[in-house]
Motif scaffolding. Structure first.
Motif, PDB file in Angstrom:
ATOM      1  N   GLU A  31       0.862  -1.177   0.000  1.00 14.14           N
ATOM      2  CA  GLU A  31       0.000   0.000   0.000  1.00 14.14           C
ATOM      3  C   GLU A  31       0.900   1.229   0.000  1.00 14.14           C
ATOM      4  OE1 GLU A  31      -3.992   1.705   2.292  1.00 14.14           O
ATOM      5  OE2 GLU A  31      -2.646   0.305   3.325  1.00 14.14           O
ATOM      6  N   GLU A  56      -7.580  -0.658 -10.982  1.00 18.21           N
ATOM      7  CA  GLU A  56      -8.668  -1.001 -10.053  1.00 18.21           C
ATOM      8  C   GLU A  56      -9.818  -1.654 -10.806  1.00 18.21           C
ATOM      9  OE1 GLU A  56     -10.912   2.230  -8.234  1.00 18.21           O
ATOM     10  OE2 GLU A  56     -10.879   1.125  -6.338  1.00 18.21           O
ATOM     11  N   GLY A  59      -9.164  -5.156 -11.384  1.00 17.32           N
ATOM     12  CA  GLY A  59      -9.095  -5.979 -10.184  1.00 17.32           C
ATOM     13  C   GLY A  59      -7.713  -6.148  -9.593  1.00 17.32           C
ATOM     14  N   GLU A  62      -6.802  -1.572  -5.207  1.00 13.15           N
ATOM     15  CA  GLU A  62      -7.902  -0.800  -4.649  1.00 13.15           C
ATOM     16  C   GLU A  62      -7.415   0.630  -4.463  1.00 13.15           C
ATOM     17  OE1 GLU A  62      -8.993  -2.580  -0.990  1.00 13.15           O
ATOM     18  OE2 GLU A  62      -9.915  -4.360  -1.895  1.00 13.15           O
ATOM     19  N   LYS A  73      -3.735   0.429  -2.849  1.00 12.98           N
ATOM     20  CA  LYS A  73      -3.420  -0.834  -2.182  1.00 12.98           C
ATOM     21  C   LYS A  73      -3.505  -1.992  -3.167  1.00 12.98           C
ATOM     22  CE  LYS A  73      -4.963  -3.724   1.696  1.00 12.98           C
ATOM     23  NZ  LYS A  73      -5.981  -3.852   2.789  1.00 12.98           N
ATOM     24  N   ARG A  75      -4.272  -5.625  -4.366  1.00 12.21           N
ATOM     25  CA  ARG A  75      -5.150  -6.710  -3.943  1.00 12.21           C
ATOM     26  C   ARG A  75      -4.322  -7.971  -3.716  1.00 12.21           C
ATOM     27  NH1 ARG A  75     -10.629  -6.578  -4.486  1.00 12.21           N
ATOM     28  NH2 ARG A  75     -11.559  -4.709  -5.438  1.00 12.21           N
ATOM     29  N   GLU A  79      -6.555 -13.208  -5.156  1.00 10.53           N
ATOM     30  CA  GLU A  79      -7.748 -12.610  -5.736  1.00 10.53           C
ATOM     31  C   GLU A  79      -7.513 -12.190  -7.183  1.00 10.53           C
ATOM     32  OE1 GLU A  79      -9.341 -10.587  -1.560  1.00 10.53           O
ATOM     33  OE2 GLU A  79      -9.325  -9.423  -3.416  1.00 10.53           O
TER      34      GLU A  79
END
Length: 358
Positions: A31, A56, A59, A62, A73, A75, A79
């Motif tokens: 982050e 973002e 995916g 964030e 940040k 992910r 994910e």
């Protein structure tokens, strides 16, 4: 696997080299602030803000823009992998369907969640235009789109531009020369609507392009059955109530165009100047199912609402009448059914030019 190998794999999922460097910088920190990512990836802070929105959407990260400063940040990798696998699995049946399909008329719809992506799509669609563009645009965005609009108009494309929002109220007229065939302004906040060559379209809520915290989405479509509905809404609902701000000068004749509205606009502009125009129309008599004919005659009337004063009886009516010497024909565009003749291509000349050719 070293970093170069990872970068090569990420490039196979459509990420550019700068996007990969930015993402890996975020991933390495977990982050970080945009300034930190920019320093690690050797890119500008502005680029980090722009590309993080697209990352973002895909995916990968964030973006918390509610905090000060904005934090980006990464992910969890599990994910990201799950989403990439899901994308591949979703794509496979569609690829198979298109591979075996013999139907050229494929329905295409796409939801766009990112403002930068919408802006890029506007420019890409304008660059693809060959005949006709209708565009309702927040006035605050015109500066960015201006160069592409100028290139589009220079190619001979008909460009009808409506600027919306409070910023349109006192827009400098001198900045509109060479931007569009005709420009109108409407002080309400209208949605973005773009159509290109009656086959490609893009629509988006106004707030998606004017507010940084909007969660609205845009829709891109490529379907000849639906895009004319957008054109009808543009010409029928928005264009008539907007204030005419600028109209380009009539183009030099002779002029040939497959775009009927472009022909109607040029006829209207020349007739407003008191100039006689002769039209040669290649098309189809509306009373027949098939067949193609060419008719020629002096233009003796025009019904249009593209420029003021409007002479049509309903907002989307655009037509003109020619006198062949034997009878008069009303000429309409694609899908004409009220007029006598559906035009496929129109050539406009001055009577003296015809005499010279003879």
């Amino acid at each position: 696997m070293d970093e170069r190998g990872l970068a090569d794999l990420l490039s196979q999922f459509g990420l550019s080299e700068k996007e990969i460097d930015t993402y890996l910088a975020i991933l390495n920190r977990g982050e970080a602030k945009a300034s930190e990512v920019a320093n690690d990836a050797d890119v500008s802070k502005r680029y980090v803000y722009s590309i993080s929105e697209e990352l973002e959407e895909r995916g990968f990260v964030e973006v918390n823009d509610h905090s000060v400063p904005t934090m980006i940040k990464a992910r969890p990798p599990s994910e990201v992998i799950e989403r990439l696998n899901g994308t591949i699995e979703t794509m496979e049946p569609e690829l198979e369907r298109r591979y075996t399909s013999t139907d050229d008329e494929i329905e295409q719809f796409e939801v766009i969640k990112s403002r930068p992506t919408v802006l890029k799509r506007i420019e890409r669609l304008l660059e693809s235009a060959d005949e006709e563009v209708t565009l309702t645009l927040p006035a605050s965005l015109l500066t960015r789109i201006q160069p592409t609009l100028r290139e589009t108009l220079d190619r001979g494309v008909l460009v009808l531009l409506l600027l919306s929002g409070p910023e349109a109220e006192n827009y400098p007229i001198e900045q509109l020369d060479g931007v569009a065939s005709a420009v109108r302004v409407w002080h309400a906040r209208a949605p973005l609507m773009l159509t290109v060559d009656r086959s490609l379209g893009l629509i988006a809520p106004n707030d998606m392009l004017t507010q940084s915290n909007s969660d609205s989405n845009a829709i891109s479509l490529a379907q000849r059955q639906l895009v004319p509905v957008l054109i009808g809404s543009f010409l029928g609902n928005y264009w008539p109530v907007a204030e005419e701000l600028h109209v380009e000068r009539a183009r030099e004749l002779p002029l040939s165009t497959p775009d009927f509205r472009n022909a109607v606009l040029q006829v209207a502009l020349h007739m407003q100047q008191g100039q006689d125009v002769v039209a040669t129309v290649r098309g189809r008599p509306v009373a027949t199912e098939n067949g193609e004919e060419t008719i020629e005659g002096e233009v003796v009337g025009v019904r249009q609402g593209l420029v003021k004063p409007a002479t049509n009886s309903f907002p989307v009516e655009n037509a003109f009448t020619i006198d062949t010497g034997n009878r008069r024909f009303t000429i309409g565009g694609e899908g004409a059914f009220v007029e006598d003749f559906e035009a496929f291509e129109v050539t406009l000349e001055r009577p003296d030019e015809q005499d010279a050719d003879a």
